[in-house]
Motif scaffolding. Structure first.
Motif, PDB file in Angstrom:
ATOM      1  N   LYS A  24      11.504   1.328   3.952  1.00  0.00           N
ATOM      2  CA  LYS A  24      11.612   2.426   2.988  1.00  0.00           C
ATOM      3  C   LYS A  24      13.065   2.841   2.782  1.00  0.00           C
ATOM      4  O   LYS A  24      13.491   3.107   1.663  1.00  0.00           O
ATOM      5  CB  LYS A  24      10.795   3.638   3.453  1.00  0.00           C
TER       6      LYS A  24
ATOM      7  N   LYS B 244       8.132  -0.077   8.952  1.00  0.00           N
ATOM      8  CA  LYS B 244       7.843   0.579   7.675  1.00  0.00           C
ATOM      9  C   LYS B 244       8.955   1.544   7.265  1.00  0.00           C
ATOM     10  O   LYS B 244       9.395   1.544   6.117  1.00  0.00           O
ATOM     11  CB  LYS B 244       6.513   1.321   7.802  1.00  0.00           C
TER      12      LYS B 244
ATOM     13  N   LYS C 166       0.825  -1.207   0.000  1.00  0.00           N
ATOM     14  CA  LYS C 166       0.000   0.000   0.000  1.00  0.00           C
ATOM     15  C   LYS C 166       0.858   1.255   0.000  1.00  0.00           C
ATOM     16  O   LYS C 166       0.528   2.231  -0.669  1.00  0.00           O
ATOM     17  CB  LYS C 166      -0.948   0.013   1.198  1.00  0.00           C
ATOM     18  N   ASP C 167       1.970   1.239   0.725  1.00  0.00           N
ATOM     19  CA  ASP C 167       2.876   2.391   0.737  1.00  0.00           C
ATOM     20  C   ASP C 167       3.498   2.625  -0.636  1.00  0.00           C
ATOM     21  O   ASP C 167       3.575   3.756  -1.102  1.00  0.00           O
ATOM     22  CB  ASP C 167       3.995   2.195   1.760  1.00  0.00           C
ATOM     23  N   VAL C 168       3.934   1.557  -1.276  1.00  0.00           N
ATOM     24  CA  VAL C 168       4.565   1.686  -2.591  1.00  0.00           C
ATOM     25  C   VAL C 168       3.551   2.164  -3.625  1.00  0.00           C
ATOM     26  O   VAL C 168       3.849   3.028  -4.447  1.00  0.00           O
ATOM     27  CB  VAL C 168       5.204   0.341  -3.031  1.00  0.00           C
ATOM     28  N   CYS C 169       2.348   1.614  -3.586  1.00  0.00           N
ATOM     29  CA  CYS C 169       1.334   1.939  -4.597  1.00  0.00           C
ATOM     30  C   CYS C 169       0.529   3.183  -4.242  1.00  0.00           C
ATOM     31  O   CYS C 169      -0.114   3.774  -5.111  1.00  0.00           O
ATOM     32  CB  CYS C 169       0.386   0.759  -4.790  1.00  0.00           C
ATOM     33  N   GLY C 170       0.512   3.563  -2.979  1.00  0.00           N
ATOM     34  CA  GLY C 170      -0.273   4.716  -2.556  1.00  0.00           C
ATOM     35  C   GLY C 170      -1.711   4.386  -2.213  1.00  0.00           C
ATOM     36  O   GLY C 170      -2.429   5.220  -1.679  1.00  0.00           O
ATOM     37  N   LYS C 171      -2.160   3.189  -2.545  1.00  0.00           N
ATOM     38  CA  LYS C 171      -3.523   2.742  -2.277  1.00  0.00           C
ATOM     39  C   LYS C 171      -3.569   1.240  -2.561  1.00  0.00           C
ATOM     40  O   LYS C 171      -2.612   0.677  -3.080  1.00  0.00           O
ATOM     41  CB  LYS C 171      -4.518   3.484  -3.177  1.00  0.00           C
TER      42      LYS C 171
ATOM     43  N   LYS D 172       4.555  -0.842 -10.369  1.00  0.00           N
ATOM     44  CA  LYS D 172       5.422  -0.712  -9.186  1.00  0.00           C
ATOM     45  C   LYS D 172       6.148  -2.030  -8.858  1.00  0.00           C
ATOM     46  O   LYS D 172       6.660  -2.206  -7.762  1.00  0.00           O
ATOM     47  CB  LYS D 172       4.586  -0.287  -7.968  1.00  0.00           C
TER      48      LYS D 172
END
Length: 147
Positions: free
Chosen positions: A136, A132, A95-100, A110
């Motif tokens: 990152k 998290k 979700k963090d990588v894709c934004g949703k 991604k």
């Protein structure tokens, strides 16, 4: 040990797979078994709602995130409770990588960063990183001295 982490699309095509300690001749069986398990049970499941399966000494925790199904297989100390932590970290990273929650297209766009995250979370069959911010930092592909 975490035996496998698989991502599949809604029609059962494997998008990403990581096997640890599973002989090559057994991998096809695992792929088809997990895809069938998802097809039978993931219809109508909410995002990140965890489902659990167990067979002998092998545990499977799986869920849906957007258009992508995620399967984590473990044995020994990685029972359903430990695997639920693993899948939580994986879904959070995706979700963090894709934004949703990702569509299949967004997931494939991604793909590289998701694979880097997955490698930082699960390494040689063990849960390596759960934080998290640390994940990152590790996927930035810079030497550690440049932070």
């Amino acid at each position: 040990m975490i035996l496998a982490v698989l991502f599949a699309n809604s029609v059962g095509n494997i998008l990403v797979e990581r096997f640890n300690g599973v002989p090559a001749e057994e991998r096809l069986h695992w792929r088809s078994f997990l895809v069938k398990l998802g097809a039978d049970n993931l219809k109508g499941v909410k995002n990140e709602e965890l489902l659990v399966a167990c067979h002998k000494s092998v545990y499977i925790v799986y869920t849906v995130l957007g258009d992508v199904s995620i399967f984590v297989v473990g044995k020994d100390e990685y029972d359903e409770l430990a695997l639920s932590e693993v899948i939580f970290v994986i879904t959070s990273a995706v979700k963090d990588v894709c934004g949703k929650p990702p569509t299949e297209r967004l997931f494939l766009d991604k793909y590289g960063r998701i694979c880097l995250c997955l490698d930082e979370i699960v390494w040689t069959g063990l849960l390596e990183n759960t934080e998290k911010d640390r994940i990152k930092r590790l996927i930035r592909l810079k030497p550690p001295t440049e932070f």
